[in-house]
Design a protein around this motif. Structure first.
Motif, mmCIF file in Angstrom:
data_model
loop_
_atom_site.group_PDB
_atom_site.id
_atom_site.type_symbol
_atom_site.label_atom_id
_atom_site.label_comp_id
_atom_site.label_asym_id
_atom_site.label_seq_id
_atom_site.Cartn_x
_atom_site.Cartn_y
_atom_site.Cartn_z
ATOM 1 N N THR A 41 25.990 25.648 40.796
ATOM 2 C CA THR A 41 25.121 26.764 41.107
ATOM 3 C C THR A 41 26.698 27.580 42.009
ATOM 4 O O THR A 41 26.027 28.625 42.380
ATOM 5 C CB THR A 41 25.001 26.418 42.928
ATOM 6 O OG1 THR A 41 24.926 25.069 42.878
ATOM 7 C CG2 THR A 41 23.271 26.026 42.492
ATOM 8 N N SER A 42 27.498 27.565 41.323
ATOM 9 C CA SER A 42 28.799 28.075 41.663
ATOM 10 C C SER A 42 29.202 29.361 40.712
ATOM 11 O O SER A 42 28.100 29.654 40.338
ATOM 12 C CB SER A 42 30.109 26.989 41.399
ATOM 13 O OG SER A 42 30.042 27.154 39.571
ATOM 14 N N GLN A 43 29.899 29.814 41.376
ATOM 15 C CA GLN A 43 29.846 31.573 41.084
ATOM 16 C C GLN A 43 30.608 31.496 39.875
ATOM 17 O O GLN A 43 31.329 30.661 39.282
ATOM 18 C CB GLN A 43 31.056 32.189 42.161
ATOM 19 C CG GLN A 43 30.333 32.229 43.403
ATOM 20 C CD GLN A 43 29.154 32.919 43.385
ATOM 21 O OE1 GLN A 43 29.123 33.956 42.531
ATOM 22 N NE2 GLN A 43 27.822 32.804 43.539
ATOM 23 N N HIS A 44 30.322 32.357 39.403
ATOM 24 C CA HIS A 44 31.399 32.563 37.841
ATOM 25 C C HIS A 44 32.827 32.462 37.822
ATOM 26 O O HIS A 44 33.619 32.758 38.888
ATOM 27 C CB HIS A 44 31.350 34.364 37.000
ATOM 28 C CG HIS A 44 31.885 33.987 35.660
ATOM 29 N ND1 HIS A 44 31.379 33.502 34.743
ATOM 30 C CD2 HIS A 44 32.768 34.924 35.027
ATOM 31 C CE1 HIS A 44 31.929 34.635 33.365
ATOM 32 N NE2 HIS A 44 33.092 34.355 33.969
ATOM 33 N N PRO A 45 33.324 31.615 36.845
ATOM 34 C CA PRO A 45 34.771 30.624 37.357
ATOM 35 C C PRO A 45 35.595 31.964 37.460
ATOM 36 O O PRO A 45 35.931 32.413 36.529
ATOM 37 C CB PRO A 45 35.539 29.869 36.628
ATOM 38 C CG PRO A 45 33.521 29.243 36.077
ATOM 39 C CD PRO A 45 33.112 30.365 36.012
ATOM 40 N N LYS A 46 36.943 31.976 38.761
ATOM 41 C CA LYS A 46 37.263 33.115 38.765
ATOM 42 C C LYS A 46 38.264 33.171 37.480
ATOM 43 O O LYS A 46 38.813 34.825 37.354
ATOM 44 C CB LYS A 46 37.634 32.894 39.852
ATOM 45 C CG LYS A 46 39.543 34.325 40.513
ATOM 46 C CD LYS A 46 39.825 34.516 41.623
ATOM 47 C CE LYS A 46 40.381 35.474 42.308
ATOM 48 N NZ LYS A 46 40.094 36.811 41.976
ATOM 49 N N GLY A 47 38.611 32.255 37.127
ATOM 50 C CA GLY A 47 39.775 32.607 36.182
ATOM 51 C C GLY A 47 39.438 33.214 34.452
ATOM 52 O O GLY A 47 40.109 33.167 33.802
ATOM 53 N N LEU A 48 38.093 33.299 34.354
ATOM 54 C CA LEU A 48 37.137 33.706 33.532
ATOM 55 C C LEU A 48 37.322 35.322 33.718
ATOM 56 O O LEU A 48 37.017 35.919 32.527
ATOM 57 C CB LEU A 48 35.626 32.893 33.348
ATOM 58 C CG LEU A 48 35.736 31.211 32.881
ATOM 59 C CD1 LEU A 48 34.696 31.246 32.691
ATOM 60 C CD2 LEU A 48 36.846 30.818 31.374
ATOM 61 N N GLY A 49 37.961 35.812 34.811
ATOM 62 C CA GLY A 49 37.914 37.702 35.002
ATOM 63 C C GLY A 49 36.195 37.807 34.979
ATOM 64 O O GLY A 49 35.806 37.132 35.745
ATOM 65 N N SER A 50 36.497 39.094 34.855
ATOM 66 C CA SER A 50 35.329 39.633 35.225
ATOM 67 C C SER A 50 34.345 39.353 33.225
ATOM 68 O O SER A 50 34.440 39.950 32.715
ATOM 69 C CB SER A 50 35.379 41.396 34.884
ATOM 70 O OG SER A 50 34.846 42.061 34.947
ATOM 71 N N ALA A 51 33.085 39.482 34.763
ATOM 72 C CA ALA A 51 31.667 39.540 33.509
ATOM 73 C C ALA A 51 31.291 40.680 32.959
ATOM 74 O O ALA A 51 30.811 40.459 32.010
ATOM 75 C CB ALA A 51 30.812 37.859 34.318
ATOM 76 N N LEU A 52 31.684 41.579 33.835
ATOM 77 C CA LEU A 52 31.277 43.545 33.287
ATOM 78 C C LEU A 52 31.541 43.436 32.274
ATOM 79 O O LEU A 52 31.637 43.811 31.208
ATOM 80 C CB LEU A 52 31.674 43.939 35.023
ATOM 81 C CG LEU A 52 30.993 45.723 34.763
ATOM 82 C CD1 LEU A 52 29.470 45.328 33.941
ATOM 83 C CD2 LEU A 52 31.935 46.210 36.182
ATOM 84 N N THR A 53 33.710 43.033 31.787
ATOM 85 C CA THR A 53 34.348 43.347 31.325
ATOM 86 C C THR A 53 34.822 43.182 30.277
ATOM 87 O O THR A 53 35.740 43.358 29.696
ATOM 88 C CB THR A 53 35.354 44.719 32.258
ATOM 89 O OG1 THR A 53 36.405 44.007 33.124
ATOM 90 C CG2 THR A 53 34.807 45.967 32.858
ATOM 91 N N HIS A 54 35.452 41.896 30.622
ATOM 92 C CA HIS A 54 35.790 40.944 29.459
ATOM 93 C C HIS A 54 35.150 40.963 28.508
ATOM 94 O O HIS A 54 34.134 40.361 27.554
ATOM 95 C CB HIS A 54 35.646 39.058 29.830
ATOM 96 C CG HIS A 54 36.872 38.285 29.573
ATOM 97 N ND1 HIS A 54 37.381 38.534 28.847
ATOM 98 C CD2 HIS A 54 38.285 37.956 29.975
ATOM 99 C CE1 HIS A 54 37.989 36.829 28.414
ATOM 100 N NE2 HIS A 54 38.768 37.129 29.013
ATOM 101 N N ASP A 55 36.134 40.470 26.989
ATOM 102 C CA ASP A 55 36.080 40.969 25.733
ATOM 103 C C ASP A 55 35.308 40.087 25.465
ATOM 104 O O ASP A 55 35.030 39.987 24.475
ATOM 105 C CB ASP A 55 37.310 41.274 24.936
ATOM 106 C CG ASP A 55 37.503 43.360 25.373
ATOM 107 O OD1 ASP A 55 37.244 43.955 25.824
ATOM 108 O OD2 ASP A 55 39.216 43.367 24.741
#
Length: 522
Positions: A41-55
């Motif tokens: 239930t955690s948020q998208h891991p910060k180290g994985l960057g932005s889910a909106l714009t990550h390639d």
């Protein structure tokens, strides 16, 4: 089916290096889970960057549903290794959490445990989240937590020049569109074969049904796993990622203009089923009250695609420049492979898609749709049942007989691809032939054999694999990406999201109105 001999001769005249020129991309989803097997239930891991714009790394429906995206690549082995690199990077940035290695979800307590994905404060980010809110209100969250593999494929231009010449046509975008649509129709006709060979969802956690009844005679194993004895891909059944209402839309792949018109009609057609869900400013519960909120809501197992420009709708991109590639969406995650897909499977798909281009592909009419759907349904529910019959040319035919016929034709292609030696394409084909001769070798057969032998829950089996793959990822080196490269992409993606948010000048209501424009009006 009749084979296009002129195109076949063209392929025979090419060096084996030619077949390394096929373009592929893979999109693979995976739920983040706790070591207990429950949904994270955690948020998208910060180290994985932005889910909106990550390639390369984003999310799908849920905040916990990670999606890995490989760049366009011509080497099948490279694509799989890129997937493994992305998995490794995710493990490095999500603490003790695991990645669920199956298509049907792990244990989910309630729909509220499935948090909708968030994409920031920009208008496009808010729209993506609101679209998912609409999916929850329309269909429930459980269905949206299903994972799969999407396989994107395109031929080089020289292939389409030869295809057009073999048809007595001028090689242009119109003929390319015609060729890709022919492939899509043949893929639809033969989806049952993919469900049999690669279906890996014969069982599911009873929490997925949430107490709802099912028309299927499900059996129980372990503490709470439900299964059908001969099922192959329940993900593709009415229990999974399907939408009965969409079957009435009559969207087919006979002509590109008709396909575009059909989708546009659906996103402006009011739906009585969704009319009670608010779509008003100040109380948005969905993007709109139409049959489809946006075109992506159309749950087709195959799609014609073109990369969209910023703010462009998929049908606008197709209308602007035609079909660029095809997307095959009917593949379960392979739980026996840490990447969720194997090089062997990619090579089989190369052969099948090429065969679909070589063979006759008449238009699919409404009456044909019902036969195609029934064949697929039979294999989904009963694919490993001995002597299962399907319908071909208005006559019954055994699945084993029909499958063997297709693979015999694919073998002719494999010889061309391998250069008359029994190389990697022949090996990929023989692995599928073995599954036809012995259903226990299919992914669904292997899963059920293991569960029944050990009286094991599907969830326990998936958790064992998830822990194994996490441990293996830390022992494995990066192959094509580097850790530094992926860390930099994560940082850059955050900056790109901030830039989008800072550039917004419209309020959200105006943005939505302008985005849909004439799409929602007559």
């Amino acid at each position: 089916m009749n084979v296009n001999k002129n195109l076949l001769n063209f392929l025979k005249s090419q060096p084996t290096s030619y077949f390394a020129g096929f373009n592929r991309g893979i999109e693979k989803e995976a739920l983040r889970i706790h070591a207990s097997g429950k949904l994270a239930t955690s948020q998208h891991p910060k180290g994985l960057g932005s889910a909106l714009t990550h390639d390369y790394i984003t999310t799908d429906y849920a905040e916990s549903l990670v999606e890995f995206i490989t760049p366009v690549e011509q080497n099948a082995q490279t694509s799989i290794q890129q997937l493994l690199d992305l998995h490794k990077f995710a493990y490095q940035n999500q603490g003790e959490e695991l990645l669920w290695p199956m298509s049907m979800p792990c244990f989910v307590g309630s729909e509220d445990d499935i948090e909708i994905a968030k994409y920031g404060t920009s208008n496009i980010g808010k729209m993506k989240t609101l679209y998912r809110q609409g999916l929850k209100n329309r269909y429930g969250s459980y269905m949206q937590a299903i994972s799969g593999v999407h396989f994107n494929f395109s031929f080089p231009d020289s292939f389409w020049q030869a295809w057009a010449s073999s048809q007595g046509k001028v090689a242009n975008q119109s003929s390319i569109d015609e060729g890709y649509l022919a492939i899509l129709r043949n893929l639809k006709r033969n989806l049952w074969l993919l469900a049999y060979l690669f279906g890996a969802s014969p069982a599911l956690c009873s929490s997925f049904l949430n107490g709802k009844s099912t028309p299927y005679p499900m059996q129980k194993i372990g503490k709470g796993t439900l299964y059908l004895p001969y099922a192959t891909a329940l993900r593709l059944s009415d229990l999974g990622y399907t939408n009965k209402a969409q079957a009435a839309l009559n969207i087919r792949y006979n002509q590109l203009d008709d396909y575009i018109a059909g989708l546009r009609h659906a996103i402006r057609m009011p739906s009585a089923d969704f009319a009670s869900i608010s779509a008003k400013p100040g109380d948005y519960q969905q993007l709109n009250q139409n049959v489809l909120q946006i075109e992506n809501e159309y749950y087709s197992p195959v799609r014609p695609k073109r990369v969209t420009e910023s703010g462009e709708k998929p049908t606008d991109a197709l209308e602007r420049a035609g079909i660029q590639y095809i997307e095959l969406r009917a593949l379960d995650i392979d739980p026996f492979n840490p990447a969720g897909m194997s090089v062997e499977q990619v090579r089989f798909l190369d052969l099948l898609i090429t065969w679909c281009a070589l063979t006759d592909s008449p238009d699919i009419e409404r009456e044909d749709e019902s036969i195609i759907a029934e064949n697929l349904q039979q294999v989904i529910l009963y694919g490993r049942k001995p002597d299962l019959l399907l319908e071909k040319n208005s006559k019954p035919i055994a699945l084993t007989q029909w499958s063997t016929q297709i693979l015999a034709e694919l073998d002719d292609l494999a010889k061309i691809f391998d250069g008359d030696t029994q190389g990697v394409y022949h090996q990929a084909l023989m692995a599928q032939q073995a599954k036809i001769e012995n259903p226990d070798l299919t992914p669904s057969g292997k899963i059920m054999s293991h569960l029944l032998e050990h009286n094991l829950d599907n969830g326990s089996f998936g958790l064992q694999l998830a822990k194994q793959y996490r441990n293996e990822s830390f022992e494995r080196d990066f192959h094509h990406f580097t850790q530094t490269q992926l860390e930099q992409e994560s940082k850059d993606s955050e900056l790109r999201q901030q830039s989008i948010e800072n550039a917004d000048e419209l309020d959200f209501d105006t943005f939505l109105t302008q985005y849909f424009g004439s799409s929602l009006s007559d």
